[in-house]
Design a protein around this motif. Sequence first.
Motif, PDB file in Angstrom:
ATOM      1  N   ARG A 156       0.789  -1.396  -0.106  1.00  0.00           N
ATOM      2  CA  ARG A 156       0.078  -0.069  -0.121  1.00  0.00           C
ATOM      3  C   ARG A 156       0.784   1.238  -0.178  1.00  0.00           C
ATOM      4  O   ARG A 156       0.388   2.286  -0.510  1.00  0.00           O
ATOM      5  N   SER A 157       1.984   1.235   0.555  1.00  0.00           N
ATOM      6  CA  SER A 157       2.718   2.605   0.747  1.00  0.00           C
ATOM      7  C   SER A 157       3.288   2.924  -0.715  1.00  0.00           C
ATOM      8  O   SER A 157       3.344   4.129  -1.205  1.00  0.00           O
ATOM      9  N   HIS A 158       3.586   1.855  -1.473  1.00  0.00           N
ATOM     10  CA  HIS A 158       4.028   2.089  -2.756  1.00  0.00           C
ATOM     11  C   HIS A 158       2.893   2.577  -3.905  1.00  0.00           C
ATOM     12  O   HIS A 158       3.134   3.481  -4.464  1.00  0.00           O
ATOM     13  N   LEU A 159       1.780   1.949  -3.500  1.00  0.00           N
ATOM     14  CA  LEU A 159       0.676   2.445  -4.578  1.00  0.00           C
ATOM     15  C   LEU A 159       0.263   3.709  -4.033  1.00  0.00           C
ATOM     16  O   LEU A 159       0.047   4.612  -4.945  1.00  0.00           O
ATOM     17  N   MET A 160       0.288   4.169  -2.781  1.00  0.00           N
ATOM     18  CA  MET A 160       0.262   5.591  -2.453  1.00  0.00           C
ATOM     19  C   MET A 160       0.933   6.646  -2.627  1.00  0.00           C
ATOM     20  O   MET A 160       0.689   7.694  -3.269  1.00  0.00           O
ATOM     21  N   LEU A 161       2.219   6.366  -2.638  1.00  0.00           N
ATOM     22  CA  LEU A 161       3.200   7.348  -3.491  1.00  0.00           C
ATOM     23  C   LEU A 161       3.057   7.388  -4.861  1.00  0.00           C
ATOM     24  O   LEU A 161       3.086   8.634  -4.858  1.00  0.00           O
ATOM     25  N   ASN A 162       2.627   6.561  -5.566  1.00  0.00           N
ATOM     26  CA  ASN A 162       2.465   6.861  -7.063  1.00  0.00           C
ATOM     27  C   ASN A 162       0.972   7.627  -7.355  1.00  0.00           C
ATOM     28  O   ASN A 162       1.019   7.909  -8.417  1.00  0.00           O
ATOM     29  N   TRP A 163       0.232   7.319  -6.324  1.00  0.00           N
ATOM     30  CA  TRP A 163      -1.246   7.854  -6.463  1.00  0.00           C
ATOM     31  C   TRP A 163      -1.404   9.132  -5.880  1.00  0.00           C
ATOM     32  O   TRP A 163      -2.278   9.835  -6.120  1.00  0.00           O
ATOM     33  N   LEU A 164      -0.719   9.896  -5.134  1.00  0.00           N
ATOM     34  CA  LEU A 164      -0.885  10.989  -4.434  1.00  0.00           C
ATOM     35  C   LEU A 164      -1.043  12.103  -5.510  1.00  0.00           C
ATOM     36  O   LEU A 164       0.029  12.218  -6.300  1.00  0.00           O
ATOM     37  N   ASP A 165      -1.732  12.988  -5.156  1.00  0.00           N
ATOM     38  CA  ASP A 165      -1.805  14.149  -6.295  1.00  0.00           C
ATOM     39  C   ASP A 165      -0.741  15.207  -5.746  1.00  0.00           C
ATOM     40  O   ASP A 165      -0.657  15.916  -4.636  1.00  0.00           O
ATOM     41  N   ALA A 166       0.248  15.285  -6.687  1.00  0.00           N
ATOM     42  CA  ALA A 166       1.268  16.153  -6.357  1.00  0.00           C
ATOM     43  C   ALA A 166       1.343  17.644  -6.372  1.00  0.00           C
ATOM     44  O   ALA A 166       1.867  18.416  -6.049  1.00  0.00           O
ATOM     45  N   SER A 167      -0.148  17.884  -7.152  1.00  0.00           N
ATOM     46  CA  SER A 167      -0.642  19.404  -7.155  1.00  0.00           C
ATOM     47  C   SER A 167      -1.284  19.872  -5.856  1.00  0.00           C
ATOM     48  O   SER A 167      -1.486  20.987  -5.903  1.00  0.00           O
ATOM     49  N   MET A 168      -1.526  19.006  -5.111  1.00  0.00           N
ATOM     50  CA  MET A 168      -2.095  19.707  -3.647  1.00  0.00           C
ATOM     51  C   MET A 168      -1.098  20.331  -2.800  1.00  0.00           C
ATOM     52  O   MET A 168      -0.042  19.824  -2.596  1.00  0.00           O
ATOM     53  N   THR A 169      -1.302  21.394  -2.258  1.00  0.00           N
ATOM     54  CA  THR A 169      -0.461  22.449  -1.701  1.00  0.00           C
ATOM     55  C   THR A 169      -0.604  22.594  -0.215  1.00  0.00           C
ATOM     56  O   THR A 169       0.078  22.849   0.599  1.00  0.00           O
ATOM     57  N   ARG A 180       6.978  12.799  -9.582  1.00  0.00           N
ATOM     58  CA  ARG A 180       7.333  11.752  -8.769  1.00  0.00           C
ATOM     59  C   ARG A 180       8.198  12.616  -7.667  1.00  0.00           C
ATOM     60  O   ARG A 180       7.767  12.085  -6.287  1.00  0.00           O
ATOM     61  N   GLN A 181       8.838  13.469  -7.872  1.00  0.00           N
ATOM     62  CA  GLN A 181       9.524  14.041  -6.769  1.00  0.00           C
ATOM     63  C   GLN A 181       8.446  14.672  -5.795  1.00  0.00           C
ATOM     64  O   GLN A 181       8.730  14.665  -4.543  1.00  0.00           O
ATOM     65  N   LYS A 182       7.465  15.570  -6.208  1.00  0.00           N
ATOM     66  CA  LYS A 182       6.661  16.045  -5.521  1.00  0.00           C
ATOM     67  C   LYS A 182       5.678  15.040  -4.905  1.00  0.00           C
ATOM     68  O   LYS A 182       5.242  15.330  -3.601  1.00  0.00           O
ATOM     69  N   GLN A 183       5.174  13.926  -5.148  1.00  0.00           N
ATOM     70  CA  GLN A 183       4.486  12.824  -4.531  1.00  0.00           C
ATOM     71  C   GLN A 183       5.373  12.449  -3.261  1.00  0.00           C
ATOM     72  O   GLN A 183       4.812  12.287  -2.136  1.00  0.00           O
ATOM     73  N   LEU A 184       6.829  12.223  -3.508  1.00  0.00           N
ATOM     74  CA  LEU A 184       7.451  11.923  -2.447  1.00  0.00           C
ATOM     75  C   LEU A 184       7.581  12.840  -1.103  1.00  0.00           C
ATOM     76  O   LEU A 184       7.397  12.594  -0.039  1.00  0.00           O
ATOM     77  N   GLU A 185       7.658  14.112  -1.798  1.00  0.00           N
ATOM     78  CA  GLU A 185       7.809  15.105  -0.776  1.00  0.00           C
ATOM     79  C   GLU A 185       6.358  15.376   0.022  1.00  0.00           C
ATOM     80  O   GLU A 185       6.347  15.192   1.176  1.00  0.00           O
ATOM     81  N   ARG A 186       5.500  15.086  -0.856  1.00  0.00           N
ATOM     82  CA  ARG A 186       3.926  15.267  -0.112  1.00  0.00           C
ATOM     83  C   ARG A 186       3.748  14.071   0.894  1.00  0.00           C
ATOM     84  O   ARG A 186       3.461  14.328   2.026  1.00  0.00           O
ATOM     85  N   SER A 187       4.096  12.855   0.612  1.00  0.00           N
ATOM     86  CA  SER A 187       4.299  11.736   1.477  1.00  0.00           C
ATOM     87  C   SER A 187       4.913  12.033   2.616  1.00  0.00           C
ATOM     88  O   SER A 187       4.546  11.638   3.893  1.00  0.00           O
TER      89      SER A 187
END
Length: 238
Positions: free
Chosen positions: A18-31, A62-69
């Motif tokens: 689930r952690s990998h799935l979530m990382l790839n599905w997070l909306d990077a544009s959410m501030t 991908r970088q912004k998804q990681l930062e959001r996570s």
Amino acid sequence: MGLTPAHSITILAGHPGRSHLMLNWLDASMTDECAPLSDDPALDIYDPRNQPFTPSFVALIRQKQLERSERITAWVRQRLAHLRGLPDPIHDEAMLVYRTYADPRFVDLSLDANDRAPGGNRGGKNPRSVNYGVNSLCRYTSLTGWISQWSLASHADGPSNLAKTTVPVLHMEYTVGASIFPSKIRRWSQAMGARETFHRVRPGTHYLLNQPALIEDVADAILGWLSKVESEPSARAA
């Protein structure tokens, strides 16, 4: 605990965790995690102005998804510390995670290409609507649930854990799957090594929904493989 050891493992269109799935599905544009409509248009995969995707855009997402996570995880740890440090400690708390359906592969079929249609795995629903909707991946969870299941602090990494096993593995890829992509299939295969028996199910959707013939084929393949495994003591002892 007295459990009988497994003599074989079957993985059907499995995601790595689930952690990998979530990382790839997070909306990077959410501030802003407290503002569901907060948005950086330059990072919105559903904004036509950002399409078609360039390699640099995908890398940025991908970088912004990681930062959001990591931001969510940091806040969760702080919140848990606060709750558990109260005079009358509170162990856990419910939480919402907005906008968790924004994998660039839902839009660009050339990324991790397989036989899927665009839009993700929600039965043809508009993926942007799912992203903003009330029912999506990890929308409702808890602080400890985020840490243990959805964050990168989770130990629920399927391929890494599978690599610690020794028994034969039947591994099935569903080629129309819109959430289990070829790169993840390869991760599983690398973890299995020579123990893998690989079976590609074409055109299998993620849940084989309305595909009764393929369900029969999958069941037959599992039974045939199990019969072979059970007839080979050397394989069971591997």
